[in-house]
Design a protein around this motif. Structure first.
Motif, PDB file in Angstrom:
ATOM      1  N   ASN A   1      31.249  79.639  75.316  1.00 47.00           N
ATOM      2  CA  ASN A   1      30.260  80.175  74.459  1.00 47.00           C
ATOM      3  C   ASN A   1      30.857  81.067  73.648  1.00 47.00           C
ATOM      4  O   ASN A   1      30.723  81.393  72.693  1.00 47.00           O
ATOM      5  CB  ASN A   1      29.200  81.024  75.879  1.00 47.00           C
ATOM      6  CG  ASN A   1      28.645  80.690  75.730  1.00 47.00           C
ATOM      7  OD1 ASN A   1      28.539  79.108  76.061  1.00 47.00           O
ATOM      8  ND2 ASN A   1      27.983  80.788  77.536  1.00 47.00           N
TER       9      ASN A   1
ATOM     10  N   GLN B   1      32.093  79.127  70.860  1.00 41.61           N
ATOM     11  CA  GLN B   1      31.039  78.915  70.304  1.00 41.61           C
ATOM     12  C   GLN B   1      30.111  79.478  69.080  1.00 41.61           C
ATOM     13  O   GLN B   1      29.846  79.808  68.353  1.00 41.61           O
ATOM     14  CB  GLN B   1      29.691  78.305  71.559  1.00 41.61           C
ATOM     15  CG  GLN B   1      29.928  76.681  71.904  1.00 41.61           C
ATOM     16  CD  GLN B   1      29.071  76.482  72.847  1.00 41.61           C
ATOM     17  OE1 GLN B   1      28.514  76.209  72.201  1.00 41.61           O
ATOM     18  NE2 GLN B   1      29.431  75.875  73.384  1.00 41.61           N
TER      19      GLN B   1
ATOM     20  N   SER C   1      23.902  72.167  67.840  1.00 43.21           N
ATOM     21  CA  SER C   1      23.677  72.278  69.414  1.00 43.21           C
ATOM     22  C   SER C   1      23.227  73.691  69.384  1.00 43.21           C
ATOM     23  O   SER C   1      22.672  73.900  70.345  1.00 43.21           O
ATOM     24  CB  SER C   1      25.812  73.307  69.708  1.00 43.21           C
ATOM     25  OG  SER C   1      26.104  73.743  68.282  1.00 43.21           O
TER      26      SER C   1
ATOM     27  N   ASP D   1      26.508  67.248  73.736  1.00 43.89           N
ATOM     28  CA  ASP D   1      26.164  68.256  74.827  1.00 43.89           C
ATOM     29  C   ASP D   1      28.330  67.798  75.314  1.00 43.89           C
ATOM     30  O   ASP D   1      28.402  69.037  76.511  1.00 43.89           O
ATOM     31  CB  ASP D   1      26.131  66.171  75.423  1.00 43.89           C
ATOM     32  CG  ASP D   1      24.110  66.359  75.388  1.00 43.89           C
ATOM     33  OD1 ASP D   1      23.770  67.511  74.869  1.00 43.89           O
ATOM     34  OD2 ASP D   1      24.103  65.744  75.801  1.00 43.89           O
ATOM     35  N   GLY D   2      29.184  66.739  75.276  1.00 43.35           N
ATOM     36  CA  GLY D   2      30.433  67.051  75.408  1.00 43.35           C
ATOM     37  C   GLY D   2      30.862  68.734  75.159  1.00 43.35           C
ATOM     38  O   GLY D   2      32.138  69.228  75.719  1.00 43.35           O
ATOM     39  N   TYR D   3      30.866  68.260  73.830  1.00 46.20           N
ATOM     40  CA  TYR D   3      31.347  69.826  72.909  1.00 46.20           C
ATOM     41  C   TYR D   3      31.223  71.362  73.516  1.00 46.20           C
ATOM     42  O   TYR D   3      30.928  72.569  74.030  1.00 46.20           O
ATOM     43  CB  TYR D   3      30.861  69.823  71.587  1.00 46.20           C
ATOM     44  CG  TYR D   3      30.643  71.107  71.075  1.00 46.20           C
ATOM     45  CD1 TYR D   3      31.978  71.882  70.081  1.00 46.20           C
ATOM     46  CD2 TYR D   3      29.778  72.897  70.819  1.00 46.20           C
ATOM     47  CE1 TYR D   3      32.074  73.111  69.776  1.00 46.20           C
ATOM     48  CE2 TYR D   3      29.595  72.862  69.789  1.00 46.20           C
ATOM     49  CZ  TYR D   3      30.594  74.021  69.497  1.00 46.20           C
ATOM     50  OH  TYR D   3      30.499  75.280  68.563  1.00 46.20           O
ATOM     51  N   GLN D   4      29.435  71.053  74.414  1.00 43.93           N
ATOM     52  CA  GLN D   4      28.569  72.135  74.781  1.00 43.93           C
ATOM     53  C   GLN D   4      29.778  72.800  75.857  1.00 43.93           C
ATOM     54  O   GLN D   4      29.431  74.275  76.547  1.00 43.93           O
ATOM     55  CB  GLN D   4      27.837  72.467  74.457  1.00 43.93           C
ATOM     56  CG  GLN D   4      26.412  71.959  73.576  1.00 43.93           C
ATOM     57  CD  GLN D   4      25.069  72.312  73.489  1.00 43.93           C
ATOM     58  OE1 GLN D   4      24.733  71.465  74.167  1.00 43.93           O
ATOM     59  NE2 GLN D   4      24.471  73.593  72.836  1.00 43.93           N
ATOM     60  N   LYS D   5      29.882  71.654  76.695  1.00 46.74           N
ATOM     61  CA  LYS D   5      30.264  71.524  77.813  1.00 46.74           C
ATOM     62  C   LYS D   5      31.882  71.990  78.356  1.00 46.74           C
ATOM     63  O   LYS D   5      31.627  72.441  79.093  1.00 46.74           O
ATOM     64  CB  LYS D   5      30.150  70.749  78.624  1.00 46.74           C
ATOM     65  CG  LYS D   5      28.780  69.620  79.095  1.00 46.74           C
ATOM     66  CD  LYS D   5      28.546  68.667  79.467  1.00 46.74           C
ATOM     67  CE  LYS D   5      27.580  68.036  80.213  1.00 46.74           C
ATOM     68  NZ  LYS D   5      27.066  66.649  80.944  1.00 46.74           N
ATOM     69  N   VAL D   6      32.262  71.565  77.727  1.00 42.38           N
ATOM     70  CA  VAL D   6      33.833  72.675  77.329  1.00 42.38           C
ATOM     71  C   VAL D   6      34.603  73.353  76.513  1.00 42.38           C
ATOM     72  O   VAL D   6      35.688  73.384  76.444  1.00 42.38           O
ATOM     73  CB  VAL D   6      34.811  70.421  76.573  1.00 42.38           C
ATOM     74  CG1 VAL D   6      34.383  69.580  77.758  1.00 42.38           C
ATOM     75  CG2 VAL D   6      34.568  70.610  75.445  1.00 42.38           C
TER      76      VAL D   6
END
Length: 244
Positions: free
Chosen positions: A78, A81, A203, A70-75
């Protein structure tokens, strides 16, 4: 790094037997389990062990891994990613190439080599999926399918610590495929590749343990994985019949 993956699996198998039983309120009654298993049945002689590992994976995800993802997706933007996902998707072409060669599928091996080469060279090490943009097909093979090609049966259903559903036959293929894919990780330090791969993979999966609010989630997951693997094997067989 790949040897560490092997020893991680071995250590997890040895240590998981000491994990506490799943709480009673998370398990359905015995007769209900037998009824649902008959409908969603699969060869699962190690079910007691598998359920413990399933609950271990749930605890690991809930209290450690999912917060990291979740932290990876927030910081992470896109765009970044997507580049990371493309990179690891490209490494799978190396695994498909090796397994296609092992099955003497010349055309499929050439397609895998073509995707790997184009994405690695023109796609800046695989960060950009140039091959798909050019309309090239995405062949897929893994070592489990290679063993199936030579008549090795699936064996019992097996929940792997941290890695999830598999079969005994396919579990042996994980280390082989990871070594083949690792040959394509030419632009990423080895100490970062495994954790980053795990985070990227998680993710992209929306499933979360015990998120279905069903007492039969274990059976559903087993059934869905069986169908998923069956489709792959049938596609593999049709590919052979077509002589492509």
């Amino acid at each position: 790094m790949k040897n560490k993956l092997f020893f991680l699996l071995l250590f997890s198998f040895l240590s998981v037997s000491s994990i506490a039983e799943i709480p009673e309120n998370s398990s359905p009654e015995k007769d209900e389990v037998e009824e649902i298993t008959e409908y969603f049945g699969d060869y699962d002689p190690w079910e007691a062990f598998n359920r413990r590992v399933y609950h271990f994976n749930y605890a690991f995800d809930k209290y450690f891994f999912v917060p990291i993802v979740d932290g990876y997706q927030k910081v992470t933007p896109n765009f970044v990613q997507h580049r990371i996902s493309n990179f690891f998707d490209n490494t799978k072409n190396a695994s498909s190439l090796g397994n296609a060669l092992a099955q003497t599928k010349g055309r499929k091996a050439l397609r895998s080599l073509g995707r790997l080469s184009i994405n690695t060279i023109l796609g800046l090490g695989g960060l950009f999926d140039v091959a798909t943009a050019l309309g090239m097909p995405k062949p897929y093979e893994d070592f489990g399918l290679t063993l199936a090609h030579y008549g090795v049966p699936r064996g019992p259903y097996l929940i792997l610590p941290l890695l999830g559903p598999s079969y005994l036959r396919d579990a042996f293929g994980i280390v082989v495929d990871s070594k083949l894919a690792g040959r394509a990780e030419i632009s990423l330090p080895k100490k970062y590749s495994l954790p980053l791969y795990a985070i990227d993979k998680k993710s992209r999966v929306s499933f979360r343990f015990y998120g279905t609010n069903s007492p039969f989630e274990y059976e559903y997951v087993r059934f869905l994985y069986k169908k998923y693997r069956t489709v792959q094997e049938e596609t593999h067989q049709n590919f052979n019949i077509g002589g492509i």
